[in-house]
Motif scaffolding. Structure first.
Motif, PDB file in Angstrom:
ATOM      1  N   HIS A 289       0.840  -1.196   0.000  1.00  0.00           N
ATOM      2  CA  HIS A 289       0.000   0.000   0.000  1.00  0.00           C
ATOM      3  C   HIS A 289       0.877   1.249   0.000  1.00  0.00           C
ATOM      4  O   HIS A 289       2.050   1.181   0.382  1.00  0.00           O
ATOM      5  N   ALA A 290       0.271   2.349  -0.395  1.00  0.00           N
ATOM      6  CA  ALA A 290       0.991   3.620  -0.310  1.00  0.00           C
ATOM      7  C   ALA A 290       0.652   4.309   1.002  1.00  0.00           C
ATOM      8  O   ALA A 290      -0.492   4.273   1.464  1.00  0.00           O
ATOM      9  N   VAL A 291       1.664   4.903   1.587  1.00  0.00           N
ATOM     10  CA  VAL A 291       1.511   5.712   2.794  1.00  0.00           C
ATOM     11  C   VAL A 291       2.061   7.089   2.445  1.00  0.00           C
ATOM     12  O   VAL A 291       3.171   7.189   1.922  1.00  0.00           O
ATOM     13  N   ALA A 292       1.279   8.124   2.710  1.00  0.00           N
ATOM     14  CA  ALA A 292       1.683   9.463   2.263  1.00  0.00           C
ATOM     15  C   ALA A 292       2.049  10.353   3.443  1.00  0.00           C
ATOM     16  O   ALA A 292       1.521  10.186   4.550  1.00  0.00           O
ATOM     17  N   PHE A 293       2.944  11.291   3.173  1.00  0.00           N
ATOM     18  CA  PHE A 293       3.328  12.303   4.157  1.00  0.00           C
ATOM     19  C   PHE A 293       3.072  13.669   3.530  1.00  0.00           C
ATOM     20  O   PHE A 293       3.671  14.001   2.503  1.00  0.00           O
ATOM     21  N   VAL A 294       2.176  14.431   4.133  1.00  0.00           N
ATOM     22  CA  VAL A 294       1.940  15.771   3.600  1.00  0.00           C
ATOM     23  C   VAL A 294       2.335  16.787   4.663  1.00  0.00           C
ATOM     24  O   VAL A 294       2.306  16.506   5.864  1.00  0.00           O
ATOM     25  N   GLY A 295       2.704  17.952   4.200  1.00  0.00           N
ATOM     26  CA  GLY A 295       3.127  18.977   5.138  1.00  0.00           C
ATOM     27  C   GLY A 295       3.606  20.212   4.414  1.00  0.00           C
ATOM     28  O   GLY A 295       3.814  20.196   3.193  1.00  0.00           O
ATOM     29  N   LEU A 296       3.776  21.255   5.172  1.00  0.00           N
ATOM     30  CA  LEU A 296       4.268  22.502   4.609  1.00  0.00           C
ATOM     31  C   LEU A 296       5.725  22.322   4.188  1.00  0.00           C
ATOM     32  O   LEU A 296       6.355  21.326   4.539  1.00  0.00           O
TER      33      LEU A 296
ATOM     34  N   ALA B 292     -12.071   3.786  -3.019  1.00  0.00           N
ATOM     35  CA  ALA B 292     -10.708   3.937  -2.476  1.00  0.00           C
ATOM     36  C   ALA B 292      -9.921   4.968  -3.284  1.00  0.00           C
ATOM     37  O   ALA B 292     -10.420   5.545  -4.248  1.00  0.00           O
ATOM     38  N   TYR B 293      -8.697   5.176  -2.852  1.00  0.00           N
ATOM     39  CA  TYR B 293      -7.808   6.119  -3.543  1.00  0.00           C
ATOM     40  C   TYR B 293      -6.494   5.426  -3.855  1.00  0.00           C
ATOM     41  O   TYR B 293      -6.047   4.541  -3.117  1.00  0.00           O
ATOM     42  N   VAL B 294      -5.897   5.882  -4.929  1.00  0.00           N
ATOM     43  CA  VAL B 294      -4.640   5.302  -5.380  1.00  0.00           C
ATOM     44  C   VAL B 294      -3.608   6.426  -5.469  1.00  0.00           C
ATOM     45  O   VAL B 294      -3.919   7.517  -5.958  1.00  0.00           O
ATOM     46  N   ALA B 295      -2.405   6.159  -4.955  1.00  0.00           N
ATOM     47  CA  ALA B 295      -1.314   7.131  -5.084  1.00  0.00           C
ATOM     48  C   ALA B 295      -0.492   6.762  -6.312  1.00  0.00           C
ATOM     49  O   ALA B 295      -0.167   5.587  -6.519  1.00  0.00           O
TER      50      ALA B 295
ATOM     51  N   LEU C 221      -0.283   2.559  -6.247  1.00  0.00           N
ATOM     52  CA  LEU C 221      -0.653   1.696  -5.114  1.00  0.00           C
ATOM     53  C   LEU C 221      -1.852   2.286  -4.371  1.00  0.00           C
ATOM     54  O   LEU C 221      -1.989   3.516  -4.288  1.00  0.00           O
ATOM     55  N   PRO C 222      -2.689   1.406  -3.811  1.00  0.00           N
ATOM     56  CA  PRO C 222      -3.810   1.923  -3.008  1.00  0.00           C
ATOM     57  C   PRO C 222      -3.284   2.706  -1.803  1.00  0.00           C
ATOM     58  O   PRO C 222      -2.355   2.256  -1.127  1.00  0.00           O
ATOM     59  N   LEU C 223      -3.883   3.854  -1.579  1.00  0.00           N
ATOM     60  CA  LEU C 223      -3.429   4.743  -0.495  1.00  0.00           C
ATOM     61  C   LEU C 223      -4.096   4.318   0.813  1.00  0.00           C
ATOM     62  O   LEU C 223      -5.326   4.372   0.937  1.00  0.00           O
ATOM     63  N   SER C 224      -3.297   3.884   1.772  1.00  0.00           N
ATOM     64  CA  SER C 224      -3.892   3.355   3.002  1.00  0.00           C
ATOM     65  C   SER C 224      -3.968   4.379   4.119  1.00  0.00           C
ATOM     66  O   SER C 224      -4.832   4.272   4.995  1.00  0.00           O
ATOM     67  N   ARG C 225      -3.079   5.355   4.149  1.00  0.00           N
ATOM     68  CA  ARG C 225      -3.175   6.400   5.170  1.00  0.00           C
ATOM     69  C   ARG C 225      -2.308   7.590   4.808  1.00  0.00           C
ATOM     70  O   ARG C 225      -1.365   7.464   4.024  1.00  0.00           O
ATOM     71  N   ILE C 226      -2.659   8.693   5.421  1.00  0.00           N
ATOM     72  CA  ILE C 226      -1.948   9.954   5.175  1.00  0.00           C
ATOM     73  C   ILE C 226      -1.478  10.489   6.516  1.00  0.00           C
ATOM     74  O   ILE C 226      -2.268  10.603   7.458  1.00  0.00           O
TER      75      ILE C 226
ATOM     76  N   VAL D 114      10.389   5.798  11.162  1.00  0.00           N
ATOM     77  CA  VAL D 114      10.180   4.723  10.181  1.00  0.00           C
ATOM     78  C   VAL D 114       9.505   3.527  10.857  1.00  0.00           C
ATOM     79  O   VAL D 114       8.542   2.951  10.333  1.00  0.00           O
ATOM     80  N   GLN D 115       9.989   3.204  12.032  1.00  0.00           N
ATOM     81  CA  GLN D 115       9.425   2.075  12.789  1.00  0.00           C
ATOM     82  C   GLN D 115       7.944   2.331  13.092  1.00  0.00           C
ATOM     83  O   GLN D 115       7.103   1.444  12.969  1.00  0.00           O
ATOM     84  N   GLN D 116       7.642   3.560  13.502  1.00  0.00           N
ATOM     85  CA  GLN D 116       6.261   3.925  13.821  1.00  0.00           C
ATOM     86  C   GLN D 116       5.357   3.768  12.595  1.00  0.00           C
ATOM     87  O   GLN D 116       4.287   3.164  12.654  1.00  0.00           O
ATOM     88  N   VAL D 117       5.809   4.322  11.486  1.00  0.00           N
ATOM     89  CA  VAL D 117       4.979   4.319  10.264  1.00  0.00           C
ATOM     90  C   VAL D 117       4.835   2.894   9.726  1.00  0.00           C
ATOM     91  O   VAL D 117       3.726   2.458   9.401  1.00  0.00           O
ATOM     92  N   ALA D 118       5.950   2.199   9.638  1.00  0.00           N
ATOM     93  CA  ALA D 118       5.905   0.852   9.052  1.00  0.00           C
ATOM     94  C   ALA D 118       5.189  -0.144   9.958  1.00  0.00           C
ATOM     95  O   ALA D 118       4.637  -1.138   9.485  1.00  0.00           O
TER      96      ALA D 118
END
Lengths: 201, 92
Positions: free
Chosen positions: A29-36, A69-72, A115-120, A192-196
């Protein structure tokens, strides 16, 4: 400039959904990071890639709806890294030359398929004293995502209305988290450990 | 404080979305967004359907959330005035 600023604006103007963010692949799955700007989107994606989670994109996150669903979508296999991030990743000396394009490779794997986007994850300002991650209610997620979308013409109310609707759908469908951590390179393995380590969804 | 007999309506320049019981508003004029709690969301949903007076809104809120009328009028008066100042609501 054209790829990272103008294209995203045009994408959103034409009804697509593009956010200021990076994405990596975790467990199919895709995991995204958004931010300024300067919140560490690229460096975190690079740290994830270095740990075996290939990156899809590093600055512009293109999202496509696929049924409920959404795909990245992946971008070009290049990461634009600051000198200190590059130094940390590669062990090379920081030459102080500013940002550099680093092609994907063995130490920086890239995934070329959508990949399907699983969380942001919405990246905080680095004020946290440890790795902090909290689920965001969809309404709060929408408020956060509104800050990270490219908008070409805020005078065009119909475009803004449609853009708000698309972001609302995204915030309703994809779980969002608030993620913050001290911006020190030695914290990145913990992030990384937290996200993965988070379950899907 | 808003006139109790004035008809309150939502601004055409505001777009809203109810997400999981909370409402997010985006003011298309300013680009500023706002969040509403459960009472605010309920009141907004009523105003989206039709303009209402403060009295009518307070009666609906008092019935829905089991609060007395004076309290509903006072709280809603404050909320509506604030939203009117921000251009989110209009009052004739």
């Amino acid at each position: 400039m054209f790829d990272n600023a103008i294209c995203p604006l045009l994408d959103n103007y034409h009804g697509r959904l593009t956010l200021h963010g990076s994405a990596v692949a975790v467990g199919g799955h895709a995991v995204a990071f958004v931010g300024l700007s300067r919140r560490g989107k690229t460096t975190l994606a690079a740290a994830m890639a270095k740990s075996g989670y290939p990156f899809l994109c590093e600055d512009v996150l293109r999202v496509r709806r696929d049924g409920p669903a959404y795909v990245a979508q992946p971008s070009r296999p290049v990461m634009r890294l600051s000198g200190d991030s590059l130094c940390w990743l590669s062990g090379e000396q920081d030459d102080g030359g500013g940002k550099r394009d680093v092609p994907a490779g063995d130490g920086l794997p890239h995934v070329s398929g959508a990949l399907p986007l699983s969380r942001i994850y919405i990246l905080g300002d680095g004020a946290a004293t440890s790795v902090e991650c909290a689920c965001l209610q969809p309404a709060k997620a929408l408020a956060a995502l509104l800050q990270h979308a490219f908008v070409l013409d805020s005078e065009d109310k119909e475009q803004m209305r449609a853009h708000f609707s698309r972001l609302s759908d995204l915030a309703s469908a994809v779980p969002c988290r608030a993620l913050d951590y001290p911006r020190r390179f030695n914290m990145l393995p913990l992030v990384v450990q937290q996200v993965a380590g988070e379950p899907e969804g | 404080m808003i006139n109790a007999a004035a008809k309150i309506s939502v601004s055409p320049d505001v777009v809203s979305r109810d997400i999981a019981g909370d409402t997010v508003l985006l003011d298309l004029e300013s680009g500023i967004y706002f969040g509403l709690d459960a009472v605010g969301s309920f009141a907004w949903s009523l105003l989206e359907r039709a303009p209402r007076t403060l009295q009518e809104l307070a009666m609906a809120v008092a019935g829905e959330f089991a609060v007395d009328m004076p309290r509903a009028l006072a709280d809603l008066g404050e909320l509506v005035s604030g939203m009117q100042e921000k251009g989110l609501l209009l009052a004739d």
